[in-house]
Scaffold this motif. Structure first.
Motif, PDB file in Angstrom:
ATOM      1  N   ARG A  17      -5.153   7.284  -9.743  1.00 26.89           N
ATOM      2  CA  ARG A  17      -6.172   6.320  -9.253  1.00 26.89           C
ATOM      3  C   ARG A  17      -4.257   5.037  -9.036  1.00 26.89           C
ATOM      4  O   ARG A  17      -4.001   5.142  -9.711  1.00 26.89           O
ATOM      5  N   LEU A  18      -4.488   4.377  -7.642  1.00 24.12           N
ATOM      6  CA  LEU A  18      -4.017   3.292  -7.322  1.00 24.12           C
ATOM      7  C   LEU A  18      -3.907   1.983  -7.871  1.00 24.12           C
ATOM      8  O   LEU A  18      -4.948   1.558  -6.875  1.00 24.12           O
ATOM      9  N   PHE A  19      -4.151   1.669  -8.179  1.00 25.87           N
ATOM     10  CA  PHE A  19      -4.211  -0.043  -8.946  1.00 25.87           C
ATOM     11  C   PHE A  19      -4.069  -1.097  -7.927  1.00 25.87           C
ATOM     12  O   PHE A  19      -2.810  -0.508  -7.634  1.00 25.87           O
ATOM     13  N   GLY A  20      -4.747  -1.764  -7.691  1.00 25.87           N
ATOM     14  CA  GLY A  20      -5.147  -2.861  -6.787  1.00 25.87           C
ATOM     15  C   GLY A  20      -4.731  -2.086  -5.309  1.00 25.87           C
ATOM     16  O   GLY A  20      -4.888  -3.162  -3.940  1.00 25.87           O
ATOM     17  N   LEU A  21      -5.258  -1.702  -4.867  1.00 25.00           N
ATOM     18  CA  LEU A  21      -5.643  -0.274  -3.604  1.00 25.00           C
ATOM     19  C   LEU A  21      -6.882  -1.231  -3.271  1.00 25.00           C
ATOM     20  O   LEU A  21      -6.137  -1.419  -1.642  1.00 25.00           O
ATOM     21  N   ALA A  22      -7.604  -0.828  -3.613  1.00 27.25           N
ATOM     22  CA  ALA A  22      -8.609  -1.934  -2.943  1.00 27.25           C
ATOM     23  C   ALA A  22      -8.638  -3.393  -2.696  1.00 27.25           C
ATOM     24  O   ALA A  22      -9.232  -3.750  -1.220  1.00 27.25           O
ATOM     25  N   GLU A  23      -7.946  -4.028  -3.034  1.00 30.01           N
ATOM     26  CA  GLU A  23      -7.649  -5.250  -2.905  1.00 30.01           C
ATOM     27  C   GLU A  23      -6.752  -5.496  -1.612  1.00 30.01           C
ATOM     28  O   GLU A  23      -6.413  -6.529  -0.252  1.00 30.01           O
ATOM     29  N   LEU A  24      -5.793  -4.162  -1.384  1.00 34.25           N
ATOM     30  CA  LEU A  24      -4.804  -4.636  -0.745  1.00 34.25           C
ATOM     31  C   LEU A  24      -5.580  -4.692   0.877  1.00 34.25           C
ATOM     32  O   LEU A  24      -5.392  -4.715   1.549  1.00 34.25           O
ATOM     33  N   LEU A  25      -5.708  -3.162   0.891  1.00 36.77           N
ATOM     34  CA  LEU A  25      -7.014  -2.911   1.451  1.00 36.77           C
ATOM     35  C   LEU A  25      -7.639  -3.972   2.504  1.00 36.77           C
ATOM     36  O   LEU A  25      -8.255  -4.603   3.658  1.00 36.77           O
ATOM     37  N   GLY A  26      -8.774  -4.672   1.276  1.00 32.85           N
ATOM     38  CA  GLY A  26      -9.137  -5.614   1.589  1.00 32.85           C
ATOM     39  C   GLY A  26      -8.380  -6.853   2.469  1.00 32.85           C
ATOM     40  O   GLY A  26      -9.501  -7.125   3.050  1.00 32.85           O
ATOM     41  N   HIS A  27      -7.896  -7.529   1.734  1.00 29.70           N
ATOM     42  CA  HIS A  27      -6.338  -8.101   2.715  1.00 29.70           C
ATOM     43  C   HIS A  27      -6.499  -7.754   3.451  1.00 29.70           C
ATOM     44  O   HIS A  27      -6.322  -8.877   4.924  1.00 29.70           O
ATOM     45  N   ALA A  28      -5.766  -6.435   3.883  1.00 26.54           N
ATOM     46  CA  ALA A  28      -5.347  -6.487   4.873  1.00 26.54           C
ATOM     47  C   ALA A  28      -6.556  -6.376   6.092  1.00 26.54           C
ATOM     48  O   ALA A  28      -5.679  -6.354   7.189  1.00 26.54           O
ATOM     49  N   THR A  29      -7.415  -6.632   5.904  1.00 28.31           N
ATOM     50  CA  THR A  29      -8.769  -6.383   6.666  1.00 28.31           C
ATOM     51  C   THR A  29      -9.637  -7.650   7.296  1.00 28.31           C
ATOM     52  O   THR A  29      -9.966  -7.450   8.280  1.00 28.31           O
ATOM     53  N   VAL A  73       1.122  -0.806  -0.467  1.00 24.36           N
ATOM     54  CA  VAL A  73      -0.054   0.014   0.091  1.00 24.36           C
ATOM     55  C   VAL A  73       0.640   1.441  -0.283  1.00 24.36           C
ATOM     56  O   VAL A  73       1.142   2.384  -0.923  1.00 24.36           O
ATOM     57  N   ALA A  74       1.985   1.526   0.921  1.00 25.13           N
ATOM     58  CA  ALA A  74       2.825   2.736   0.832  1.00 25.13           C
ATOM     59  C   ALA A  74       3.421   2.855  -0.475  1.00 25.13           C
ATOM     60  O   ALA A  74       3.822   3.641  -1.013  1.00 25.13           O
ATOM     61  N   GLN A  75       4.178   1.310  -1.440  1.00 29.60           N
ATOM     62  CA  GLN A  75       4.342   1.598  -2.398  1.00 29.60           C
ATOM     63  C   GLN A  75       3.577   2.296  -3.347  1.00 29.60           C
ATOM     64  O   GLN A  75       4.396   3.044  -4.581  1.00 29.60           O
ATOM     65  N   LEU A  76       2.301   1.881  -3.582  1.00 27.78           N
ATOM     66  CA  LEU A  76       1.754   2.633  -4.760  1.00 27.78           C
ATOM     67  C   LEU A  76       1.819   4.009  -4.038  1.00 27.78           C
ATOM     68  O   LEU A  76       1.153   4.733  -5.126  1.00 27.78           O
ATOM     69  N   MET A  77       2.256   4.897  -3.007  1.00 26.64           N
ATOM     70  CA  MET A  77       1.691   6.192  -2.593  1.00 26.64           C
ATOM     71  C   MET A  77       2.886   7.051  -3.838  1.00 26.64           C
ATOM     72  O   MET A  77       2.423   8.201  -5.118  1.00 26.64           O
ATOM     73  N   CYS A  78       3.797   6.208  -4.416  1.00 25.79           N
ATOM     74  CA  CYS A  78       4.689   6.117  -5.609  1.00 25.79           C
ATOM     75  C   CYS A  78       4.113   6.406  -6.647  1.00 25.79           C
ATOM     76  O   CYS A  78       4.877   7.352  -8.268  1.00 25.79           O
ATOM     77  N   ALA A  79       3.102   5.835  -7.157  1.00 25.18           N
ATOM     78  CA  ALA A  79       2.686   6.100  -8.621  1.00 25.18           C
ATOM     79  C   ALA A  79       2.195   7.705  -9.320  1.00 25.18           C
ATOM     80  O   ALA A  79       2.034   8.803  -8.781  1.00 25.18           O
ATOM     81  N   PRO A  80       2.636   7.665 -10.602  1.00 24.93           N
ATOM     82  CA  PRO A  80       2.522   8.879 -10.740  1.00 24.93           C
ATOM     83  C   PRO A  80       0.583   9.198 -11.238  1.00 24.93           C
ATOM     84  O   PRO A  80       1.097  10.458 -11.321  1.00 24.93           O
ATOM     85  N   THR A  81      -0.393   8.511 -11.159  1.00 21.49           N
ATOM     86  CA  THR A  81      -1.418   8.656 -11.272  1.00 21.49           C
ATOM     87  C   THR A  81      -2.278   8.807 -10.141  1.00 21.49           C
ATOM     88  O   THR A  81      -1.706   8.535  -8.739  1.00 21.49           O
TER      89      THR A  81
END
Length: 389
Positions: free
Chosen positions: A269-281, A259-267
């Motif tokens: 939209r952070l692709f895969g964020l919903a899935e990562l947060l869902g897994h973390a919960t 999730v932290a790495q996604l903050m480096c995305a240039p756009t």
């Protein structure tokens, strides 16, 4: 345009100044002053109406799409606002239930200052559940930040200040505002107005909360950041961001690391964020040993019917004796079938799976064995092959 002073003058004695609400009683603090919170576009008063505590949202400037956002809570031309000693006009207000509690910013600051890891863990888990739903649907809050989240006494989180929300009906329109820069993707412009607006702030707040649950002292070290620990314009060179990745790697927190790495995305939209947060919960024990698989250069575990652990790791071995060796960044860990880190092997160049209750590791060129509790044992020299990838 209206002023806070005009609303304060009106709400001092609102008798006869509402069109359909009837009598309203503004709430006051111990010193007798009106209870309210003022923002950039509106001021919200705490009132009592028909025996219930309510919020009365009054606007300082014109806002678009209030009917679409608030529905029947928007009362048009409801409050007679004094604009001068003998002049006034009818203005729109939004009336809703009053949410008891304090802002997420207030509570996390208190918990971090007190070093309350348990409270911070509860806050981070609750936020991840909220954010997982928020980034998965076709809407967006538009100004997601800790000050716009109320934490109720029971620990539940509630979004407030919805004026900048995105709904599918607003597609192709410019954004009414850019949100708070300290929590927004630095590339955001007025042309960006879609369901991805909450992706970056959700990732930032989640990352910060999980950092604090592991090490509350980080809060004091980065009090001068533009936002919560991080300064968006400086990621990925921000020292706080580098420290966050190192902390997650050391503890084997793979989902938070990604999730932290996604903050480096240039756009935005952070692709895969919903899935990562869902897994973390969710942490669901799996009865058995799922199989290793690779996707997009990362390793995870699955059965024939479902993914048990998403591809989060940089390298991995099959499960043996209920544990699997995985590498996150440069650090090896052993996880269980629910993805929970059970053992960490900092500084190890290589590891091998468990056999007969022990696993082989190499640290600083020295070959050792560890048991399931992490105790280390010397071993006699012998030929052994270690996988480093």
């Amino acid at each position: 345009m209206h002023t806070l002073r005009q609303y304060l003058l009106t709400l001092e004695d609102p008798r006869g100044l509402t069109r359909t609400l009837g009598p309203v009683e503004p709430c006051r603090d111990a010193s007798g002053k009106l209870q309210y919170a003022a923002g950039n576009s509106a001021v919200v008063f705490r009132i009592r109406h028909r025996g219930r505590l309510c919020s009365l949202r009054c606007y300082l400037r014109p806002m678009r799409h209030l009917r679409e956002i608030y529905g029947e809570r928007l009362l048009e031309r409801e409050l007679y606002l004094f604009t001068g000693p003998e002049t006034g006009e009818w203005v729109d207000v939004v009336v809703g239930d009053w949410i008891e509690g304090r802002t997420l910013q207030e509570i996390l600051t208190e918990a971090a200052t007190e070093g309350d890891r348990e409270r911070l863990a509860s806050l981070s888990d609750a936020f991840d559940r909220l954010a997982a739903d928020l980034v998965a649907d076709d809407r967006a809050h538009g100004d997601l930040k800790p000050e716009n989240i109320i934490v109720s006494p029971d620990g539940s989180l509630h979004l407030i200040d919805l004026d900048a929300s995105y709904l599918p009906a607003f597609a192709s329109e410019p954004s009414p505002e850019l949100g708070t820069a300290a929590f927004q993707h630095p590339a955001r412009t007025a042309a960006d107005f879609d369901a991805s607006l909450d992706d970056f702030p959700a990732a930032l707040i989640s990352t910060a909360l999980h950092v604090l649950r592991l090490d509350p002292a980080v809060y004091d070290r980065y009090r001068d950041a533009d936002g919560l620990l991080f300064t968006p314009a400086r990621i990925p060179t921000d020292p706080a961001f580098t420290e966050a990745l190192a902390l997650f790697e050391r503890h084997g927190c793979a989902a938070w690391y990604r999730v932290a790495q996604l903050m480096c995305a240039p756009t935005l939209r952070l692709f895969g964020l919903a899935e990562l947060l869902g897994h973390a919960t969710r942490t669901v024990p799996f009865d058995g040993e799922p199989e290793l698989f690779v996707a997009n250069g990362r390793w995870g575990y699955r059965t024939q019917t479902r993914v048990v652990i998403p591809p989060l790791y940089d390298a991995g071995f099959d499960f043996t004796e209920g544990l699997a060796a995985v590498r996150l960044g440069r650090t090896w860990h052993f996880i269980d079938s629910a993805g929970r880190t059970r053992l960490s092997c900092p500084g190890c160049e290589a590891v091998k799976p468990f056999r007969r209750g022990r696993a082989l590791i190499v640290r600083n060129g020295r070959r050792l064995e560890i048991d399931r509790t992490g105790r280390e044992f010397d071993i006699l020299p012998q030929i052994a092959i270690f996988a480093k990838e």
